[in-house]
Scaffold this active site. Structure first.
Site, PDB file in Angstrom:
ATOM      1  N   GLU A  34       0.843  -1.214   0.000  1.00  0.00           N
ATOM      2  CA  GLU A  34       0.000   0.000   0.000  1.00  0.00           C
ATOM      3  C   GLU A  34       0.869   1.252   0.000  1.00  0.00           C
ATOM      4  O   GLU A  34       1.863   1.321   0.729  1.00  0.00           O
ATOM      5  CB  GLU A  34      -0.882  -0.029   1.251  1.00  0.00           C
ATOM      6  CG  GLU A  34      -2.277   0.453   1.022  1.00  0.00           C
ATOM      7  CD  GLU A  34      -3.061  -0.447   0.059  1.00  0.00           C
ATOM      8  OE1 GLU A  34      -3.151  -0.086  -1.123  1.00  0.00           O
ATOM      9  OE2 GLU A  34      -3.570  -1.475   0.497  1.00  0.00           O
ATOM     10  N   ASP A  37       2.922   2.182  -4.932  1.00  0.00           N
ATOM     11  CA  ASP A  37       2.912   2.304  -6.411  1.00  0.00           C
ATOM     12  C   ASP A  37       3.541   3.616  -6.884  1.00  0.00           C
ATOM     13  O   ASP A  37       4.325   3.623  -7.830  1.00  0.00           O
ATOM     14  CB  ASP A  37       1.520   2.045  -7.025  1.00  0.00           C
ATOM     15  CG  ASP A  37       0.411   2.996  -6.584  1.00  0.00           C
ATOM     16  OD1 ASP A  37       0.641   3.823  -5.669  1.00  0.00           O
ATOM     17  OD2 ASP A  37      -0.701   2.900  -7.150  1.00  0.00           O
ATOM     18  N   GLY A 124     -16.940   5.163  -3.591  1.00  0.00           N
ATOM     19  CA  GLY A 124     -16.297   5.878  -2.477  1.00  0.00           C
ATOM     20  C   GLY A 124     -15.899   5.001  -1.307  1.00  0.00           C
ATOM     21  O   GLY A 124     -15.714   5.489  -0.201  1.00  0.00           O
ATOM     22  N   GLY A 126     -13.262   2.738  -1.555  1.00  0.00           N
ATOM     23  CA  GLY A 126     -11.872   2.292  -1.686  1.00  0.00           C
ATOM     24  C   GLY A 126     -11.707   1.024  -2.499  1.00  0.00           C
ATOM     25  O   GLY A 126     -10.675   0.363  -2.419  1.00  0.00           O
ATOM     26  N   SER A 130     -13.837   4.150  -9.583  1.00  0.00           N
ATOM     27  CA  SER A 130     -13.470   5.108 -10.630  1.00  0.00           C
ATOM     28  C   SER A 130     -12.487   4.496 -11.621  1.00  0.00           C
ATOM     29  O   SER A 130     -12.649   4.649 -12.835  1.00  0.00           O
ATOM     30  CB  SER A 130     -12.931   6.400 -10.034  1.00  0.00           C
ATOM     31  OG  SER A 130     -12.010   6.129  -9.024  1.00  0.00           O
ATOM     32  N   ASP A 174      -4.584   0.705  -9.416  1.00  0.00           N
ATOM     33  CA  ASP A 174      -6.008   0.377  -9.559  1.00  0.00           C
ATOM     34  C   ASP A 174      -6.368   0.110 -11.019  1.00  0.00           C
ATOM     35  O   ASP A 174      -7.056  -0.868 -11.344  1.00  0.00           O
ATOM     36  CB  ASP A 174      -6.867   1.516  -9.018  1.00  0.00           C
ATOM     37  CG  ASP A 174      -6.472   1.916  -7.603  1.00  0.00           C
ATOM     38  OD1 ASP A 174      -5.788   1.122  -6.935  1.00  0.00           O
ATOM     39  OD2 ASP A 174      -6.848   3.020  -7.178  1.00  0.00           O
TER      40      ASP A 174
HETATM   41  C1  GLA Z   1      -5.299   4.638  -4.110  1.00  0.00           C
HETATM   42  C2  GLA Z   1      -4.550   4.988  -5.393  1.00  0.00           C
HETATM   43  C3  GLA Z   1      -3.549   3.905  -5.746  1.00  0.00           C
HETATM   44  C4  GLA Z   1      -2.635   3.589  -4.561  1.00  0.00           C
HETATM   45  C5  GLA Z   1      -3.462   3.357  -3.294  1.00  0.00           C
HETATM   46  C6  GLA Z   1      -2.595   3.188  -2.063  1.00  0.00           C
HETATM   47  O1  GLA Z   1      -6.083   3.511  -4.310  1.00  0.00           O
HETATM   48  O2  GLA Z   1      -5.467   5.128  -6.459  1.00  0.00           O
HETATM   49  O3  GLA Z   1      -2.796   4.288  -6.869  1.00  0.00           O
HETATM   50  O4  GLA Z   1      -1.680   4.595  -4.371  1.00  0.00           O
HETATM   51  O5  GLA Z   1      -4.368   4.416  -3.066  1.00  0.00           O
HETATM   52  O6  GLA Z   1      -1.841   2.030  -2.150  1.00  0.00           O
END
Ligand code: GLA
Length: 382
Positions: A34, A37, A124, A126, A130, A174
């Site tokens: 987490e 990226d 929304g 997580g 989107s 994502d």
């Molecule tokens: C969001 C961002 C991702 C990543 C996560 C944290 O989901 O869209 O690119 O940075 O947070 O790991």
């Protein structure tokens, strides 16, 4: 449940004609890795069995006409031959607009279309609704335009749409998961060179998602602050990204950094190592090790990266107290949203029941708790 049939029916109701194309792209749950990226590091997401769907039909006029079933049939429309602008009264439409904009900038001739969009990725929370909408849109446009664009490039174009059109500074995870994941596998991604590998999921256990139902308030501004702190740390170490700093090097020089910056860097550096260890654990089906790494990841996100919240911490604590739970951690950006838990198959039903009851009692909000399956990334359905 949304199926090709239900979305086709909706399209026919709205436009009195049959769609010529249906695409679908899933949301994601990140298992571990987490906030790595955008530090050119490693991530290990799965695409889940919840997705965004689009049914579409080309039209003569060079315009895109969109209907969002999840927003009471709200409509938004834009022309392809004029500069594409945002429609903030229909914020959902900006993801479609942004992808059309990014594709056109790349030289793809985007055709005029009518479309309906619908999804069952909760918004929304997580799980990347989107990114799923972006990838679903890109898959549709690329098919209709018959453009030769790889899936990796689709992921990049969608990230660009989100960064430069929608205006959210996300990394690539994502969109990459939504475009490239394989069924029954997690997707290990090296976010520096975008190489990737399918990792078989541990057997005998299930990933269970728990949604705190706490909307993620601070996420945008805090996300950007974390990114800036990571860049600060990378500059201090004289490297392009924190990916390039070993734990030994960090420990030798951490005192030179402001304390908060040092904590952020420690999270990223240790998290990258945890992803590699988790891949090895998955490949040997070592559930205990995989779960322990998830627990360590949560502690690091809570204490060093400071992106957890009381609701997520409560959820994770309740989850870990259940029989058959190997590990639990927040997933995604944090500040609310979801946790992901690794639970022995035989214990899943009990786990779901107990966690929902205990969290409601303690926090006063009913969570959503559900097992999820690892599905394939975006596809043309018909
Ligand atoms: C969001 C961002 C991702 C990543 C996560 C944290 O989901 O869209 O690119 O940075 O947070 O790991």
């Amino acid at each position: 449940m949304i199926t090709a049939q239900t979305i086709r029916d909706e399209f026919e109701k709205a436009f009195a004609a049959a769609p010529t194309l249906i695409t679908r792209a899933p949301g994601r749950v990140n298992l571990i890795g987490e906030h790595t990226d955008y530090n050119a590091g490693f991530v290990l997401p799965i695409a889940i069995d919840r997705a965004m769907w689009i049914a579409a039909r080309p039209r003569d006029a060079r315009r895109v006409q969109m209907i969002a079933l999840d927003f009471d049939g709200a409509r938004s429309e834009f022309a392809l031959d004029a500069p594409i602008l945002r429609d903030d009264a229909n914020a959902w439409s900006n993801y479609v607009r942004g992808v059309a904009w990014a594709l056109q900038a790349r030289g793809v001739v985007v055709p005029g279309i009518d479309l309906v969009v619908q999804g069952d990725v909760p918004l929304g929370s997580g799980l990347s609704s989107s990114a799923a909408l972006e990838v679903c849109t890109a898959t549709m446009f690329v098919e209709l335009a018959r453009a030769q664009i790889s899936r990796v490039e689709i992921a990049r174009l969608c990230q660009q749409a989100e960064n430069d059109f929608v205006g959210v500074q996300c990394g690539i995870m994502d969109q990459f998961a939504s475009a490239l994941a394989q069924q029954d596998h997690a997707l290990w991604i090296d976010c520096r060179d975008l190489s990737y590998r399918n990792v078989p999921l541990p057997r005998g256990a299930t990933f269970v998602v728990c949604d705190t139902r706490k909307r993620r308030g601070l996420v945008d501004s805090e996300y950007n602050t974390r990114r800036a702190e990571c860049e600060h740390a990378a500059r201090a170490f004289g490297v392009a990204a924190l990916r390039d700093v070993s734990l030994a090097e960090f420990q030798r020089r951490e005192k030179e950094l402001p304390p908060v910056v040092a904590r952020r860097a420690r999270h990223v550096i240790t998290e990258n190592a945890r992803v590699l260890a988790a891949v090895a654990a998955a490949e040997t089906n070592d559930l205990a090790t995989f779960g322990a790494l998830m627990n360590e990841s949560h502690a690091s996100l809570r204490d060093d990266y400071q992106v957890s919240c009381a609701e997520l911490d409560a959820l994770v604590e309740i989850a870990r107290a259940q029989a058959g739970c190997w590990g639990a951690r927040l997933t995604g950006a944090g500040f609310g949203g979801c946790a992901v838990n690794l639970v022995r198959n035989e214990s899943v039903a009990r786990f779901v029941e107990n966690v929902a009851r205990e969290y409601s009692r303690r926090v006063g909000i009913a969570p959503a708790v559900y097992p999820c399956q690892a599905m394939s990334g975006s596809q043309r359905v018909e």
